[in-house]
Design a protein around this motif. Structure first.
Motif, PDB file in Angstrom:
ATOM      1  N   ARG A  61     -21.691   2.300  -5.442  1.00 21.69           N
ATOM      2  CA  ARG A  61     -21.124   3.547  -5.798  1.00 21.69           C
ATOM      3  C   ARG A  61     -19.357   3.190  -6.485  1.00 21.69           C
ATOM      4  O   ARG A  61     -19.220   3.629  -7.350  1.00 21.69           O
ATOM      5  N   LEU A  62     -19.244   2.602  -5.496  1.00 18.96           N
ATOM      6  CA  LEU A  62     -17.443   2.202  -5.708  1.00 18.96           C
ATOM      7  C   LEU A  62     -17.618   1.102  -7.031  1.00 18.96           C
ATOM      8  O   LEU A  62     -16.714   1.382  -7.802  1.00 18.96           O
ATOM      9  N   THR A  63     -18.640   0.257  -7.137  1.00 21.64           N
ATOM     10  CA  THR A  63     -18.698  -0.753  -7.995  1.00 21.64           C
ATOM     11  C   THR A  63     -18.916   0.141  -9.457  1.00 21.64           C
ATOM     12  O   THR A  63     -18.295  -0.275 -10.355  1.00 21.64           O
ATOM     13  N   GLU A  64     -19.923   1.266  -9.429  1.00 22.36           N
ATOM     14  CA  GLU A  64     -20.195   1.924 -10.554  1.00 22.36           C
ATOM     15  C   GLU A  64     -18.673   2.687 -11.095  1.00 22.36           C
ATOM     16  O   GLU A  64     -18.368   2.619 -12.426  1.00 22.36           O
ATOM     17  N   VAL A  65     -17.825   3.341 -10.308  1.00 22.53           N
ATOM     18  CA  VAL A  65     -16.615   3.880 -10.719  1.00 22.53           C
ATOM     19  C   VAL A  65     -15.759   2.628 -11.535  1.00 22.53           C
ATOM     20  O   VAL A  65     -15.275   2.871 -12.431  1.00 22.53           O
ATOM     21  N   LYS A  96     -14.370  -1.092 -17.977  1.00 23.72           N
ATOM     22  CA  LYS A  96     -14.819  -1.016 -19.295  1.00 23.72           C
ATOM     23  C   LYS A  96     -13.919  -0.607 -20.518  1.00 23.72           C
ATOM     24  O   LYS A  96     -13.639  -1.060 -21.696  1.00 23.72           O
ATOM     25  N   GLU A  97     -12.779   0.200 -20.000  1.00 24.05           N
ATOM     26  CA  GLU A  97     -11.612   0.792 -20.786  1.00 24.05           C
ATOM     27  C   GLU A  97     -10.385   0.104 -20.711  1.00 24.05           C
ATOM     28  O   GLU A  97      -9.079   0.417 -20.985  1.00 24.05           O
ATOM     29  N   ASN A  98     -10.363  -1.114 -19.667  1.00 20.84           N
ATOM     30  CA  ASN A  98      -9.320  -1.730 -19.266  1.00 20.84           C
ATOM     31  C   ASN A  98      -8.175  -1.018 -18.454  1.00 20.84           C
ATOM     32  O   ASN A  98      -6.972  -1.065 -18.851  1.00 20.84           O
ATOM     33  N   ILE A  99      -8.568  -0.105 -17.803  1.00 18.13           N
ATOM     34  CA  ILE A  99      -7.753   1.000 -16.993  1.00 18.13           C
ATOM     35  C   ILE A  99      -7.108   0.123 -15.689  1.00 18.13           C
ATOM     36  O   ILE A  99      -7.744  -0.438 -14.986  1.00 18.13           O
ATOM     37  N   ARG A 100      -6.062   0.297 -15.766  1.00 16.19           N
ATOM     38  CA  ARG A 100      -5.277  -0.807 -14.715  1.00 16.19           C
ATOM     39  C   ARG A 100      -5.060   0.283 -13.510  1.00 16.19           C
ATOM     40  O   ARG A 100      -4.844   1.389 -13.604  1.00 16.19           O
ATOM     41  N   ILE A 101      -5.305  -0.324 -12.396  1.00 13.57           N
ATOM     42  CA  ILE A 101      -5.336   0.358 -10.930  1.00 13.57           C
ATOM     43  C   ILE A 101      -4.095   0.122 -10.204  1.00 13.57           C
ATOM     44  O   ILE A 101      -3.764  -1.193  -9.997  1.00 13.57           O
ATOM     45  N   THR A 102      -3.039   0.835  -9.986  1.00 16.96           N
ATOM     46  CA  THR A 102      -1.848   0.664  -9.333  1.00 16.96           C
ATOM     47  C   THR A 102      -2.055   0.946  -7.796  1.00 16.96           C
ATOM     48  O   THR A 102      -1.621   0.064  -7.130  1.00 16.96           O
ATOM     49  N   SER A 151     -20.033   8.802   7.378  1.00 20.27           N
ATOM     50  CA  SER A 151     -21.304   8.275   7.039  1.00 20.27           C
ATOM     51  C   SER A 151     -22.139   8.716   5.772  1.00 20.27           C
ATOM     52  O   SER A 151     -22.966   8.064   5.702  1.00 20.27           O
ATOM     53  N   GLU A 152     -21.632   9.737   5.428  1.00 22.48           N
ATOM     54  CA  GLU A 152     -22.472  10.315   4.233  1.00 22.48           C
ATOM     55  C   GLU A 152     -21.876  10.172   2.912  1.00 22.48           C
ATOM     56  O   GLU A 152     -22.364  10.222   1.787  1.00 22.48           O
ATOM     57  N   PHE A 153     -20.343  10.330   2.928  1.00 24.68           N
ATOM     58  CA  PHE A 153     -19.550  10.380   1.772  1.00 24.68           C
ATOM     59  C   PHE A 153     -18.467   9.828   1.871  1.00 24.68           C
ATOM     60  O   PHE A 153     -17.913   9.686   2.965  1.00 24.68           O
ATOM     61  N   GLY A 154     -17.559   9.593   0.654  1.00 22.44           N
ATOM     62  CA  GLY A 154     -16.216   8.830   0.727  1.00 22.44           C
ATOM     63  C   GLY A 154     -15.428   9.509  -0.240  1.00 22.44           C
ATOM     64  O   GLY A 154     -15.962  10.157  -1.319  1.00 22.44           O
ATOM     65  N   ILE A 155     -14.101   9.678   0.027  1.00 21.10           N
ATOM     66  CA  ILE A 155     -13.146  10.008  -1.186  1.00 21.10           C
ATOM     67  C   ILE A 155     -12.323   8.810  -1.551  1.00 21.10           C
ATOM     68  O   ILE A 155     -11.932   8.267  -0.720  1.00 21.10           O
ATOM     69  N   LEU A 156     -12.720   8.496  -2.779  1.00 21.57           N
ATOM     70  CA  LEU A 156     -11.885   7.438  -3.272  1.00 21.57           C
ATOM     71  C   LEU A 156     -10.629   8.020  -4.108  1.00 21.57           C
ATOM     72  O   LEU A 156     -10.730   8.927  -4.925  1.00 21.57           O
ATOM     73  N   ARG A 157      -9.422   7.345  -3.634  1.00 20.56           N
ATOM     74  CA  ARG A 157      -8.327   7.995  -4.186  1.00 20.56           C
ATOM     75  C   ARG A 157      -7.613   6.717  -5.298  1.00 20.56           C
ATOM     76  O   ARG A 157      -7.551   5.704  -4.698  1.00 20.56           O
ATOM     77  N   LEU A 158      -7.270   7.012  -6.302  1.00 19.22           N
ATOM     78  CA  LEU A 158      -6.748   6.058  -7.377  1.00 19.22           C
ATOM     79  C   LEU A 158      -5.526   6.629  -8.089  1.00 19.22           C
ATOM     80  O   LEU A 158      -5.441   7.839  -8.158  1.00 19.22           O
ATOM     81  N   ILE A 159      -4.458   5.517  -8.209  1.00 16.98           N
ATOM     82  CA  ILE A 159      -3.487   5.903  -9.112  1.00 16.98           C
ATOM     83  C   ILE A 159      -3.757   5.081 -10.123  1.00 16.98           C
ATOM     84  O   ILE A 159      -3.564   3.743  -9.959  1.00 16.98           O
ATOM     85  N   VAL A 160      -3.713   5.569 -11.268  1.00 13.32           N
ATOM     86  CA  VAL A 160      -3.638   5.005 -12.570  1.00 13.32           C
ATOM     87  C   VAL A 160      -2.774   5.484 -13.536  1.00 13.32           C
ATOM     88  O   VAL A 160      -2.530   6.378 -13.567  1.00 13.32           O
ATOM     89  N   LEU A 206       9.602   6.949  -5.990  1.00  9.24           N
ATOM     90  CA  LEU A 206       9.401   6.633  -7.155  1.00  9.24           C
ATOM     91  C   LEU A 206       8.842   7.568  -8.029  1.00  9.24           C
ATOM     92  O   LEU A 206       8.014   8.519  -7.444  1.00  9.24           O
ATOM     93  N   ASN A 207       8.909   7.501  -9.123  1.00  6.10           N
ATOM     94  CA  ASN A 207       8.290   8.707 -10.160  1.00  6.10           C
ATOM     95  C   ASN A 207       7.009   7.936 -10.863  1.00  6.10           C
ATOM     96  O   ASN A 207       6.937   6.606 -10.517  1.00  6.10           O
ATOM     97  N   ALA A 208       6.077   8.682 -11.508  1.00  6.68           N
ATOM     98  CA  ALA A 208       4.945   8.230 -11.821  1.00  6.68           C
ATOM     99  C   ALA A 208       5.009   6.654 -12.889  1.00  6.68           C
ATOM    100  O   ALA A 208       4.611   5.660 -12.537  1.00  6.68           O
ATOM    101  N   SER A 209       6.081   6.740 -13.822  1.00  6.57           N
ATOM    102  CA  SER A 209       6.248   5.556 -14.685  1.00  6.57           C
ATOM    103  C   SER A 209       6.668   4.306 -13.639  1.00  6.57           C
ATOM    104  O   SER A 209       6.299   3.287 -14.211  1.00  6.57           O
ATOM    105  N   GLU A 210       7.618   4.815 -12.759  1.00 10.54           N
ATOM    106  CA  GLU A 210       8.055   3.435 -11.958  1.00 10.54           C
ATOM    107  C   GLU A 210       6.872   2.929 -11.259  1.00 10.54           C
ATOM    108  O   GLU A 210       6.846   1.688 -11.243  1.00 10.54           O
ATOM    109  N   LEU A 211       6.012   3.618 -10.832  1.00  7.60           N
ATOM    110  CA  LEU A 211       4.818   3.325 -10.115  1.00  7.60           C
ATOM    111  C   LEU A 211       3.935   2.617 -10.833  1.00  7.60           C
ATOM    112  O   LEU A 211       3.348   1.503 -10.353  1.00  7.60           O
ATOM    113  N   TYR A 212       3.634   3.037 -11.944  1.00  7.01           N
ATOM    114  CA  TYR A 212       2.611   2.322 -12.951  1.00  7.01           C
ATOM    115  C   TYR A 212       3.329   1.029 -13.231  1.00  7.01           C
ATOM    116  O   TYR A 212       2.352   0.159 -13.673  1.00  7.01           O
ATOM    117  N   LYS A 213       4.314   0.483 -13.432  1.00  8.31           N
ATOM    118  CA  LYS A 213       4.911  -0.662 -13.581  1.00  8.31           C
ATOM    119  C   LYS A 213       4.876  -1.551 -12.672  1.00  8.31           C
ATOM    120  O   LYS A 213       4.845  -2.905 -12.635  1.00  8.31           O
TER     121      LYS A 213
END
Length: 141
Positions: free
Chosen positions: A16-20, A26-32, A40-49, A133-140
């Motif tokens: 499931r993580l691989t699928e995400v 595929k869209e070259n989205i960078r993960i910060t 045991s049954e589910f997870g919460i994936l947190r991403l900053i992009v 940090l603001n978002a633009s600083e974090l994305y860099k």
């Protein structure tokens, strides 16, 4: 200083993580930043992009349950005492930390926090001269 963060609900099964990551890749989205909290049954994936709205739309198209939440980010020297200082500032004001994760960047730690009151947390950390940090600083990073 508020940073949008993707939260993706994942069934706890192989691939499931691989699928995400393939959808975003595929869209070259960078993960910060990336964090997973699981049971045991589910997870919460947190991403900053850099483009959370686009990433959310892509994942929804693939039938993932995803939303955008708000977090804050602090840059501090990468020693435990500085992370503790950030948390103490918040706890002394009864600001609850719902979750936190961090990653190193050179000699710094980038600390991500979701607080019971993000605006109050931002003000408290600024008063204590913490480096937010603001978002633009974090994305860099």
């Amino acid at each position: 200083m508020i940073i949008p963060q993707l939260s993706v609900f994942l069934e706890n099964k192989s691939g499931r993580l691989t699928e995400v990551l393939e959808v975003l890749g595929k869209e070259n989205i960078r993960i910060t930043a990336l964090s997973i909290a699981d049971t045991s049954e589910f997870g919460i994936l947190r991403l900053i992009v850099p483009d959370p709205e686009m990433a959310k739309a892509l994942l929804k198209e693939q039938h993932f349950t995803v939303n955008i939440s708000e977090v804050i980010s602090v840059s501090a020297p990468n020693a435990a005492k500085y992370y503790a200082k950030v948390l103490k500032i918040l706890s002394d004001l009864d600001i609850s930390v719902e979750y936190t994760y961090a990653f190193s960047h050179g000699s710094k730690s980038i600390i991500i926090l979701r607080c019971s009151n993000n605006e109050q947390a931002i003000n408290a950390l600024k008063e204590h001269e913490m480096e937010l940090l603001n978002a633009s600083e974090l994305y860099k990073i």
